[in-house]
Each structure stands twice: as C-alpha cells, then as structure tokens.
Write an enzyme that holds these catalytic residues in place. Structure first.
Site, PDB file in Angstrom:
ATOM      1  CG  HIS A  56      -0.323  -0.141   2.524  1.00 38.27           C
ATOM      2  ND1 HIS A  56      -0.911  -0.798   3.577  1.00 38.27           N
ATOM      3  CD2 HIS A  56       0.866   0.281   3.009  1.00 38.27           C
ATOM      4  CE1 HIS A  56      -0.127  -0.760   4.628  1.00 38.27           C
ATOM      5  NE2 HIS A  56       0.957  -0.101   4.304  1.00 38.27           N
ATOM      6  CG  ASN A  57      -0.127   4.317   1.447  1.00 42.19           C
ATOM      7  OD1 ASN A  57      -1.201   4.545   0.898  1.00 42.19           O
ATOM      8  ND2 ASN A  57      -0.027   4.112   2.744  1.00 42.19           N
TER       9      ASN A  57
END
Length: 336
Positions: A245-246
């Site tokens: 994620h991210n």
C-alpha cells in the site's frame, strides 16, 4: 478525501460521536462534523486522523484542522488548531470510528448513487465477467473469463485484462495489460496489536495504473491506506510480484518475478529491479537505479547507483566483500 466511487458514507459523524465510540477525552470542538479521513499531517476541516507515535511536521504558514485521535503524551506535539480526541490506543480507536461511518463499496454491496455501468460498444467482455455499478470500460478493451470488476472502477481504452482478474478501488489508464489471476486494489497488510491480537487497519485509498503499464500473472497491488498506490506510465511488473500500500512507482521502471515492495516506498523513473528483490518500507529508490537479483533493500538507494546483496549495498562494495570471504575461505581450507 476518500473517493466516493469506491467508498460510501454510512452515517453522519461528529467529534462527540467519536468520543462516545472510543471513550476518549476531547480537547476542542466537540460538534465538528467529520466527513473523511487523512494522515495527521494532511488534516483539513472535516478530516479524522490519528497519531500513534512520532510527530507531525506542519509546513510553514499552514495550519492543520479537523480531529486527531492520539494519546495524552503526544498531544503537545500537535498544533493547537487540531481538535484532539485522547485515548490509550489511537489505532484501535481510529478503526472503531472509521468503521462506524465509512464502508468500501463491494460487488456484494455496491451501495447507492453510482448508476449503471458504462461499457464501450466495441469492448469485448467474456460472458462470465462480473461488472459492478458505476464501472466505466473504454473502447477496444478486452476482459477474460471469470474476471471481477468492482464498483466504480475505471478501465481505459485498448486494455487487455486476462482471466480470473479481480479489480477494485482502481483507476486504469489506456493500453494497459493485466495477465490472469492478478488482484488490483485489495486492502494492504496494515495491522496493529490490541487486546484481541492483531487487527487490520482499514484502507480507503486507491490504486492508479497509468497508461501502457504491463502487469504479469499472479500479481497483487494493494490500494493505499489514505493515499493512492501508483504505477507510473510504461512500467512493467513480472509474474508473482507484490506491491504494498501507498507505493509510488515512477515511469518505465521494471521489477522481475518474485519481487516484493513494502508499504510507502518511492521508486523513481527507469529503475530496474531483478528477480526476488525485496524493498523495506518507506525507502526511496532514485531514478535510473539498478537492484541486482536477490537484493534485500533496507535503506534508500541514490539515483543512478547499482546495488546488490542482503542487506543491499553499492555493488562494487558487495563484490569486494564476496571476494574477501571467498579468498579467506580458500586460505582456511588450505590450512585445514
């Protein structure tokens, strides 16, 4: 702010409601309405955030607003413009609060307000493909058998999506290839300890796949917790790659099979990563850097450098150490 194509609001929420849900003490405006979530350093009016450790760096001449769930100990490190909700476990309280007013749209429960799907006349979808509410699919795109396109997903023109692909909370550009059995937009591996063991942190970000990206089979790209996970134009991912994620990957970068990228990593343009490369969270890989196969990258790599080894280091230093170990092993064998 969360993308309304992928998430919907369950109820109105105020700071007073959060305090009641979490048992927290409020410093500030108890009547403030909360409409979305964001990291503490990006908080604006109507935003709910949390801070469990460290500090928040506030840009000069910028104030932070909204409400932040944190501890008594960390309260002094936050600007006075924030309304604070003081609790013992900020992560747990944040999860309780967010789950009370935000929910991901799913194939099983798309919520309301999206409208019907829009599929271009010349798009070619196998009859077994599931297309949810609010989906847009562009001209000339092909999607193979048993694939699932979740609520609000956008797929551009001339894309080729294989069989058994699952796509949710994702925006896909033009001329993108996604091979079979890949999952785009699933929740990331964000966990925190509480009284019940390990609990998941909800993810309300997106995956953004830009034009001409190539994604292999059995690849997983997780959506962001707050922000987007981005794969830049022309980048290529081999089979069996995981992107956490991210993560932000730049343009024309590539990762060979069995590679893994932890959360919040920044990868520049024209980066090359060999097979079985692993990147620790929050590191930065500069433009045109190269990572040798089996590298374990635990710190940031400057632009243009070649690194290898476990832990990874500049490649010349790595090979010197390998040569030294080999030479001394031979000497020891001769003595023995």
């Amino acid at each position: 702010m969360h993308d309304l194509r992928f998430y919907h609001t369950l109820r109105d929420l105020t700071v007073a409601d959060v305090a009641a849900l979490t048992g927290g003490d409020v410093r500030g405006d108890v009547d403030q309405e909360l409409i979305t979530i964001a990291p503490a350093d990006k908080a604006t009016a109507g935003v709910l955030s949390f801070l469990a450790s460290g500090k928040v760096d506030v840009p000069e001449q910028d104030d932070l607003y909204g409400a932040c769930i944190t501890t008594e100990k960390l309260a002094e490190s936050l600007p006075p413009t924030l309304t604070l909700i003081l609790v013992k476990n900020p992560q747990k309280s944040f999860v309780q609060s967010v789950n009370a007013f935000l929910r991901q749209r799913t194939v099983m429960n798309a919520g309301t307000g999206l409208g019907p799907a829009s599929v271009a006349d010349d798009a070619n979808l196998h009859p077994t493909v599931i297309v949810s509410d609010g989906v847009e699919i562009g001209e000339g795109t092909e999607i193979g058998p048993h694939s699932v396109v979740g609520p609000g997903v956008r797929i551009g023109r001339k894309c080729k999506i294989g069989a058994n692909v699952v796509i949710e909370a994702t925006l896909i550009g033009n001329d993108v290839t996604v091979k079979s059995n890949t999952v785009l937009g699933g929740s990331g591996f964000g966990l925190f300890p509480d009284d019940q063991g390990l609990s998941a942190i909800p993810h309300f970000g997106r995956v953004v796949i830009q034009d001409r990206v190539g994604i292999g089979s059995n690849v997983c790209i997780d959506r962001g917790a707050f922000d987007d996970t981005v794969i830049g134009e022309g980048s290529k991912l081999d089979n069996l790659v995981h992107i956490g994620h991210n993560v932000h990957m730049g343009r024309n970068s590539l990762m060979a099979a069995f590679g893994g990228v932890s959360g919040s990593v920044e990868i520049g343009d024209w980066v090359q990563m060999g097979g079985r490369v692993g990147l620790s969270d929050h590191v930065t890989i500069g433009d045109h850097a190269k990572l040798a196969a089996n590298s374990a990258v635990l710190r940031s790599v400057p632009a243009g450098e070649i690194w290898g080894g476990a832990p990874a280091q500049p490649i010349k230093q790595f090979w010197r150490e390998v040569a030294w170990v080999s030479l001394n092993a031979k000497k020891k064998n001769k003595k023995d």
